[in-house]
Design a protein around this motif. Structure first.
Motif, mmCIF file in Angstrom:
data_model
loop_
_atom_site.group_PDB
_atom_site.id
_atom_site.type_symbol
_atom_site.label_atom_id
_atom_site.label_comp_id
_atom_site.label_asym_id
_atom_site.label_seq_id
_atom_site.Cartn_x
_atom_site.Cartn_y
_atom_site.Cartn_z
ATOM 1 N N THR A 128 -22.802 14.828 -35.873
ATOM 2 C CA THR A 128 -21.619 15.415 -35.832
ATOM 3 C C THR A 128 -20.222 14.296 -35.819
ATOM 4 O O THR A 128 -20.417 13.468 -34.974
ATOM 5 C CB THR A 128 -21.288 16.320 -34.542
ATOM 6 N N VAL A 129 -19.369 14.500 -36.788
ATOM 7 C CA VAL A 129 -18.363 13.422 -36.763
ATOM 8 C C VAL A 129 -16.843 13.935 -36.884
ATOM 9 O O VAL A 129 -16.838 15.211 -36.860
ATOM 10 C CB VAL A 129 -18.555 12.606 -38.300
ATOM 11 N N PRO A 130 -15.899 13.275 -36.680
ATOM 12 C CA PRO A 130 -14.566 13.966 -36.676
ATOM 13 C C PRO A 130 -14.210 14.604 -37.959
ATOM 14 O O PRO A 130 -14.810 13.998 -38.938
ATOM 15 C CB PRO A 130 -13.639 12.496 -36.205
ATOM 16 N N CYS A 131 -13.017 15.356 -37.873
ATOM 17 C CA CYS A 131 -12.702 16.273 -39.071
ATOM 18 C C CYS A 131 -12.359 15.154 -40.102
ATOM 19 O O CYS A 131 -11.568 14.240 -39.680
ATOM 20 C CB CYS A 131 -11.746 17.044 -38.737
ATOM 21 N N ASN A 132 -12.627 15.512 -41.450
ATOM 22 C CA ASN A 132 -12.310 14.482 -42.562
ATOM 23 C C ASN A 132 -12.876 13.235 -42.578
ATOM 24 O O ASN A 132 -12.622 12.385 -43.328
ATOM 25 C CB ASN A 132 -10.559 14.501 -42.421
ATOM 26 N N SER A 133 -14.013 12.972 -41.714
ATOM 27 C CA SER A 133 -14.741 11.531 -41.648
ATOM 28 C C SER A 133 -16.123 11.925 -42.415
ATOM 29 O O SER A 133 -16.834 10.880 -42.489
ATOM 30 C CB SER A 133 -14.818 11.131 -40.273
ATOM 31 N N GLY A 134 -16.586 13.016 -42.816
ATOM 32 C CA GLY A 134 -17.842 13.150 -43.372
ATOM 33 C C GLY A 134 -18.181 12.280 -44.527
ATOM 34 O O GLY A 134 -19.034 11.718 -44.659
ATOM 35 N N TYR A 135 -17.169 12.225 -45.628
ATOM 36 C CA TYR A 135 -17.462 11.390 -46.679
ATOM 37 C C TYR A 135 -17.602 9.961 -46.402
ATOM 38 O O TYR A 135 -18.761 9.428 -46.802
ATOM 39 C CB TYR A 135 -16.150 11.577 -47.468
ATOM 40 N N GLN A 136 -17.061 9.151 -45.255
ATOM 41 C CA GLN A 136 -17.359 7.951 -44.944
ATOM 42 C C GLN A 136 -18.479 7.725 -44.267
ATOM 43 O O GLN A 136 -19.364 6.929 -44.767
ATOM 44 C CB GLN A 136 -16.005 7.615 -43.830
ATOM 45 N N TYR A 137 -18.921 8.656 -43.340
ATOM 46 C CA TYR A 137 -20.330 8.654 -42.793
ATOM 47 C C TYR A 137 -21.332 8.695 -43.996
ATOM 48 O O TYR A 137 -22.427 8.277 -43.998
ATOM 49 C CB TYR A 137 -20.541 9.569 -41.858
ATOM 50 N N ARG A 186 -17.571 21.691 -42.069
ATOM 51 C CA ARG A 186 -18.090 21.121 -43.352
ATOM 52 C C ARG A 186 -19.413 20.352 -43.303
ATOM 53 O O ARG A 186 -19.631 19.713 -42.349
ATOM 54 C CB ARG A 186 -17.027 20.379 -43.779
ATOM 55 N N HIS A 187 -20.388 20.698 -44.047
ATOM 56 C CA HIS A 187 -21.685 19.922 -44.187
ATOM 57 C C HIS A 187 -21.831 19.045 -45.204
ATOM 58 O O HIS A 187 -21.404 19.227 -46.377
ATOM 59 C CB HIS A 187 -22.791 20.956 -44.056
#
Length: 314
Positions: A273-282, A302-303
């Motif tokens: 689980t990561v902060p909102c809007n950080s999924g792409y970077q991870y 968002r997954h």
């Protein structure tokens, strides 16, 4: 005649001035002065050295360690040559026993100690709880490593600002919770490696920026969520390897912290689980190699699912 007398007086005056100006100067000793040797004295089998402030001392050595037995009580003050000194430092290797399997007794540190040096209590075989004083600010490399008989929780006071490499490595008999100081900025290499019976949640302070290699390797007693505060920017290799009982992994950093190899157990955790809007970077960082799914912590989750292609391209 008067003129001749005046001339002679002038010549005599000039001669005296010349002689005074040419007077030989005292030689200057340019060689560096050797500082006086520090004051050392022995009381009750302990060797002390007076610190530069002339009011405190460092306990530098325990004589005849092989015969050490029973409880060890470090005094707050000692007196020598009519003067009282405060004990503030346990020096490097002061109690480096190297007989970890021998049970000695409990260790009592006074509330005057500010620093515990490198390898100070390595492999000493102390038993019972370890109560660290609130005056303490510095714990050196391997300071308490390989003490196999400590029990209870490990509470490191918030006054501590530095933990050396392997400070508590292999202290596997602690069976309570762990408190990491709230002002620490780095959890260095191997600090809690093989402290495998520490239990409960692991709370990483929000001041920590770096988690070193093998910092918590084989600490499989921790439970709950493994949460990284926003401050963390680097996690070393094997940092949480074999930490198998965490339920969920959460990162609060918007930018993915740098990861080295084998940070987490193989195939143990599926979701990050990561902060909102950080999924792409991870998703486009080495983090995706450890987790099948990355979820953003938003009102509407968002997954991001890992694909075989992403495995190969990273």
């Amino acid at each position: 005649m008067k003129n001749i007398t005046k001339i002679l007086i002038i010549i005599l005056s000039l001669s005296l001035i010349t002689i005074a100006g040419c007077k030989k100067k005292s030689p200057v000793n340019d060689e560096p002065q050797t500082p006086p040797a520090p004051i050392e004295f022995t009381i009750d089998n302990y060797v002390y050295q007076v610190n530069s402030d002339s009011v405190s001392v460092t306990l530098t050595e325990c004589i005849e360690l092989q015969y050490l037995s029973g409880d060890v009580n470090i005094p707050e003050t000692v007196s020598y040559d009519g003067k009282e000194y405060t004990v503030t430092v346990i020096g490097d290797y002061a109690f480096n026993f190297d007989m970890a399997w021998t049970e000695i007794g409990t260790l009592t540190l006074p509330n005057t100690i500010t620093k515990i040096g490198d390898w100070a209590f390595h492999a000493c075989g102390f038993t019972g709880n370890l109560n660290l004083p609130s005056s303490l600010t510095y714990i050196g490399e391997c300071a308490f490593s390989a003490n196999y008989h400590f029990s209870g929780s490990l509470y490191i006071p918030d006054s501590v600002t530095f933990l050396g490499d392997n400070a508590f490595n292999s202290c596997y008999s602690f069976e309570g919770t762990l408190h990491i100081p709230s002002n620490i900025t780095a959890i260095n290499d191997g600090v809690f490696e093989y402290c495998c019976n520490l239990t409960g949640p692991l709370n990483i302070p929000e001041t920590v920026t770096k988690i070193g290699n093998r910092a918590f390797e084989s600490c499989y007693g921790f439970t709950g969520n493994l949460e990284f505060p926003e401050s963390v920017t680097y996690i070393g290799e094997f940092a949480f390897y074999d930490c198998t009982q965490f339920i969920e992994v959460i990162s609060r950093a918007t930018e993915p912290p740098t990861l080295r190899d084998y940070v987490f157990p193989d195939d143990r955790y599926t979701t990050l689980t990561v902060p909102c809007n950080s999924g792409y970077q991870y998703e486009h960082s080495p983090w995706i190699l450890y987790f099948e799914t990355i979820e953003e912590d938003c009102d509407t989750a968002r997954h991001f699912d890992r694909s075989e292609a992403e495995w190969r391209n990273l």
